[in-house]
Structures are given as C-alpha cells and as structure tokens.
Design a protein around this motif. Sequence first.
Motif: not given
Length: 111
Positions: A77-95
């Motif tokens: 059975k295949s399941k989806l596991k959420r990845i929460q490690k090794n993620l880098i936030p994009q930061g500040i975005v100009k509107l």
Amino acid sequence: MGGSGSKAKGVWPFSGSGAGGDSVTDGNEQSLARLKGSKNATPFVFTRRSSLYYDEDGDLAHEFYEETVVTKNGRKKSKLKRIQKNLIPQGIVKLEHPCIHVDFPIVLCEV
C-alpha cells in the motif's frame, strides 16, 4: 486571515507616542498630525513574508510529500508522508500592489 496585526500591546506604528491616553478633539486632524510627526511611518506595506518553501531539489511549494510503500499482511500500500525537514523558507517577497497596513489608525471611507 486577519492575524497579521501587530503583536505588541499598546503600540501603534503610525503614532509618535504609545496608544491610548490621547484626548480626541478632531480625530482626522489629530491622526494626520500624528502621521506627519512619526518617524518615516507609511500606511502602506510593500513586502510580506512568503509562505512557500524550497526543498533539497530547489522546488518551490507550500507543502512537500514523499510517497512511501508500506507492506501490511502481504499487501503493498502506498502512502504519502509529509516532509518537514530540510526545507528553506522563501523569505521576504515584494508585493505587486502596495497594501494598507492592518494597524492604520485613520478611517479611510465612512458610509
């Protein structure tokens, strides 16, 4: 939505002094005077913190999932596991278009 107000208690970013205690003579004139006297405060917001993240491959998304195969009682059975490690936030975005700050103390339109 709406949780982007200032977290500091009793502090208005558009006034020269703290919130409260000001006598109200003419609200519009007083608010405009405070705005002109404040330290380069503008009622507009030009940037925001992004809610997107980069993963190890350089992909940009809100969430990342990894497909895992679990064998239970001889059945795969295949399941989806959420990845929460090794993620880098994009930061500040100009509107694209400036927005008005949530804590802006002047009534812009009265119906």
